[in-house]
Design a protein around this motif. Structure first.
Motif, PDB file in Angstrom:
ATOM      1  N   ASN A   1     -37.249  14.756  44.491  1.00 52.56           N
ATOM      2  CA  ASN A   1     -36.702  16.073  44.841  1.00 52.56           C
ATOM      3  C   ASN A   1     -37.345  17.189  44.021  1.00 52.56           C
ATOM      4  O   ASN A   1     -37.599  18.285  44.535  1.00 52.56           O
ATOM      5  CB  ASN A   1     -35.186  16.084  44.682  1.00 52.56           C
ATOM      6  CG  ASN A   1     -34.504  15.226  45.727  1.00 52.56           C
ATOM      7  OD1 ASN A   1     -35.007  15.050  46.842  1.00 52.56           O
ATOM      8  ND2 ASN A   1     -33.361  14.663  45.379  1.00 52.56           N
ATOM      9  N   TYR A   2     -37.618  16.918  42.753  1.00 42.04           N
ATOM     10  CA  TYR A   2     -38.277  17.912  41.914  1.00 42.04           C
ATOM     11  C   TYR A   2     -39.683  18.214  42.439  1.00 42.04           C
ATOM     12  O   TYR A   2     -40.097  19.382  42.513  1.00 42.04           O
ATOM     13  CB  TYR A   2     -38.343  17.424  40.464  1.00 42.04           C
ATOM     14  CG  TYR A   2     -39.040  18.391  39.542  1.00 42.04           C
ATOM     15  CD1 TYR A   2     -38.385  19.521  39.070  1.00 42.04           C
ATOM     16  CD2 TYR A   2     -40.361  18.190  39.160  1.00 42.04           C
ATOM     17  CE1 TYR A   2     -39.022  20.424  38.229  1.00 42.04           C
ATOM     18  CE2 TYR A   2     -41.012  19.082  38.328  1.00 42.04           C
ATOM     19  CZ  TYR A   2     -40.340  20.205  37.867  1.00 42.04           C
ATOM     20  OH  TYR A   2     -40.983  21.101  37.051  1.00 42.04           O
ATOM     21  N   ILE A   3     -40.413  17.179  42.814  1.00 42.22           N
ATOM     22  CA  ILE A   3     -41.780  17.362  43.342  1.00 42.22           C
ATOM     23  C   ILE A   3     -41.750  18.201  44.614  1.00 42.22           C
ATOM     24  O   ILE A   3     -42.540  19.140  44.768  1.00 42.22           O
ATOM     25  CB  ILE A   3     -42.451  15.994  43.580  1.00 42.22           C
ATOM     26  CG1 ILE A   3     -42.674  15.284  42.242  1.00 42.22           C
ATOM     27  CG2 ILE A   3     -43.764  16.155  44.341  1.00 42.22           C
ATOM     28  CD1 ILE A   3     -42.970  13.796  42.368  1.00 42.22           C
ATOM     29  N   VAL A   4     -40.849  17.877  45.529  1.00 41.28           N
ATOM     30  CA  VAL A   4     -40.718  18.630  46.779  1.00 41.28           C
ATOM     31  C   VAL A   4     -40.462  20.107  46.481  1.00 41.28           C
ATOM     32  O   VAL A   4     -41.100  20.995  47.071  1.00 41.28           O
ATOM     33  CB  VAL A   4     -39.585  18.037  47.652  1.00 41.28           C
ATOM     34  CG1 VAL A   4     -39.241  18.968  48.806  1.00 41.28           C
ATOM     35  CG2 VAL A   4     -39.978  16.656  48.165  1.00 41.28           C
ATOM     36  N   GLU A   5     -39.564  20.366  45.562  1.00 39.39           N
ATOM     37  CA  GLU A   5     -39.237  21.747  45.189  1.00 39.39           C
ATOM     38  C   GLU A   5     -40.441  22.460  44.590  1.00 39.39           C
ATOM     39  O   GLU A   5     -40.757  23.597  44.964  1.00 39.39           O
ATOM     40  CB  GLU A   5     -38.084  21.720  44.189  1.00 39.39           C
ATOM     41  CG  GLU A   5     -37.690  23.072  43.653  1.00 39.39           C
ATOM     42  CD  GLU A   5     -36.643  22.940  42.564  1.00 39.39           C
ATOM     43  OE1 GLU A   5     -36.960  23.262  41.399  1.00 39.39           O
ATOM     44  OE2 GLU A   5     -35.518  22.497  42.871  1.00 39.39           O
TER      45      GLU A   5
ATOM     46  N   LEU B   1     -35.344  -5.484  41.370  1.00 44.37           N
ATOM     47  CA  LEU B   1     -36.012  -5.089  40.130  1.00 44.37           C
ATOM     48  C   LEU B   1     -36.355  -3.605  40.127  1.00 44.37           C
ATOM     49  O   LEU B   1     -36.438  -2.992  39.069  1.00 44.37           O
ATOM     50  CB  LEU B   1     -37.276  -5.916  39.935  1.00 44.37           C
ATOM     51  CG  LEU B   1     -37.054  -7.418  39.763  1.00 44.37           C
ATOM     52  CD1 LEU B   1     -38.385  -8.147  39.706  1.00 44.37           C
ATOM     53  CD2 LEU B   1     -36.231  -7.693  38.518  1.00 44.37           C
ATOM     54  N   GLY B   2     -36.578  -3.041  41.313  1.00 44.23           N
ATOM     55  CA  GLY B   2     -36.965  -1.642  41.348  1.00 44.23           C
ATOM     56  C   GLY B   2     -36.686  -0.972  42.668  1.00 44.23           C
ATOM     57  O   GLY B   2     -36.322  -1.606  43.646  1.00 44.23           O
ATOM     58  N   ARG B   3     -36.868   0.352  42.647  1.00 47.82           N
ATOM     59  CA  ARG B   3     -36.711   1.194  43.826  1.00 47.82           C
ATOM     60  C   ARG B   3     -38.014   1.954  44.029  1.00 47.82           C
ATOM     61  O   ARG B   3     -38.558   2.529  43.093  1.00 47.82           O
ATOM     62  CB  ARG B   3     -35.557   2.177  43.617  1.00 47.82           C
ATOM     63  CG  ARG B   3     -34.232   1.478  43.378  1.00 47.82           C
ATOM     64  CD  ARG B   3     -33.190   2.410  42.797  1.00 47.82           C
ATOM     65  NE  ARG B   3     -32.860   3.485  43.736  1.00 47.82           N
ATOM     66  CZ  ARG B   3     -32.148   4.559  43.393  1.00 47.82           C
ATOM     67  NH1 ARG B   3     -31.716   4.715  42.149  1.00 47.82           N
ATOM     68  NH2 ARG B   3     -31.871   5.486  44.280  1.00 47.82           N
TER      69      ARG B   3
ATOM     70  N   PRO C   1     -35.279   7.572  40.880  1.00 49.50           N
ATOM     71  CA  PRO C   1     -36.503   8.043  41.524  1.00 49.50           C
ATOM     72  C   PRO C   1     -36.293   9.250  42.423  1.00 49.50           C
ATOM     73  O   PRO C   1     -37.212  10.052  42.622  1.00 49.50           O
ATOM     74  CB  PRO C   1     -36.977   6.827  42.321  1.00 49.50           C
ATOM     75  CG  PRO C   1     -35.761   6.005  42.550  1.00 49.50           C
ATOM     76  CD  PRO C   1     -34.903   6.223  41.335  1.00 49.50           C
ATOM     77  N   TRP C   2     -35.072   9.424  42.955  1.00 45.77           N
ATOM     78  CA  TRP C   2     -34.802  10.583  43.809  1.00 45.77           C
ATOM     79  C   TRP C   2     -34.839  11.886  43.016  1.00 45.77           C
ATOM     80  O   TRP C   2     -35.225  12.929  43.566  1.00 45.77           O
ATOM     81  CB  TRP C   2     -33.469  10.425  44.533  1.00 45.77           C
ATOM     82  CG  TRP C   2     -33.575   9.412  45.628  1.00 45.77           C
ATOM     83  CD1 TRP C   2     -33.094   8.139  45.620  1.00 45.77           C
ATOM     84  CD2 TRP C   2     -34.237   9.583  46.888  1.00 45.77           C
ATOM     85  NE1 TRP C   2     -33.416   7.500  46.797  1.00 45.77           N
ATOM     86  CE2 TRP C   2     -34.112   8.367  47.592  1.00 45.77           C
ATOM     87  CE3 TRP C   2     -34.920  10.640  47.479  1.00 45.77           C
ATOM     88  CZ2 TRP C   2     -34.648   8.188  48.869  1.00 45.77           C
ATOM     89  CZ3 TRP C   2     -35.449  10.455  48.750  1.00 45.77           C
ATOM     90  CH2 TRP C   2     -35.310   9.245  49.430  1.00 45.77           C
TER      91      TRP C   2
END
Length: 125
Positions: free
Chosen positions: A94-98, A4-6, A89-90
């Motif tokens: 990845n945007y948050i990490v950047e 159902l989700g990741r 979700p990746w």
């Protein structure tokens, strides 16, 4: 296997302390991360701690993004949980990490709501 989700759990280190301590900035990054992943934002709730740190959640139609920051350690704990196939979700992670200007991070993905029983029932029909 269908799910159902990741759910991604990210340990984000070496972040810019000023960014992690800026509630409005962290909120904007988390909302934009949801949008970049293709999610539909429903509600947003963030809190600034004294003397430092931010916690918050972005509720999306597809589930949520959550963050807890420790500026004094340059560390953020982030989880991104999405349901369905239309949101990646990746992309959000990845945007948050950047945007946190992280020096390094580790993340793991867990499938949520694995539909083993439903698939077995379909195969038996």
């Amino acid at each position: 296997m269908n799910a159902l989700g990741r759910h991604i759990l990210a340990e984000i280190h070496g972040c810019d302390a000023a960014i992690l301590n800026d509630m409005a900035g962290v909120e904007a990054i988390m909302v934009e991360a949801a949008l970049k992943a293709g999610a539909e934002v429903r509600e947003v709730a963030f809190h600034k701690f004294s003397p430092q740190g931010v916690s918050g959640v972005v509720v999306i139609s597809e589930s949520h993004l959550a963050v807890h920051t420790w500026p004094e350690y340059g560390y953020a704990a982030v989880d991104v949980f999405t349901c369905g196939d239309s949101v990646n979700p990746w992309d959000a992670c990845n945007y948050i990490v950047e945007q946190f200007r992280a020096q390094n991070f580790s993340a793991s993905e867990t499938l949520r709501g694995v539909l083993v029983e439903a698939n077995a029932q379909k195969a038996a029909v």
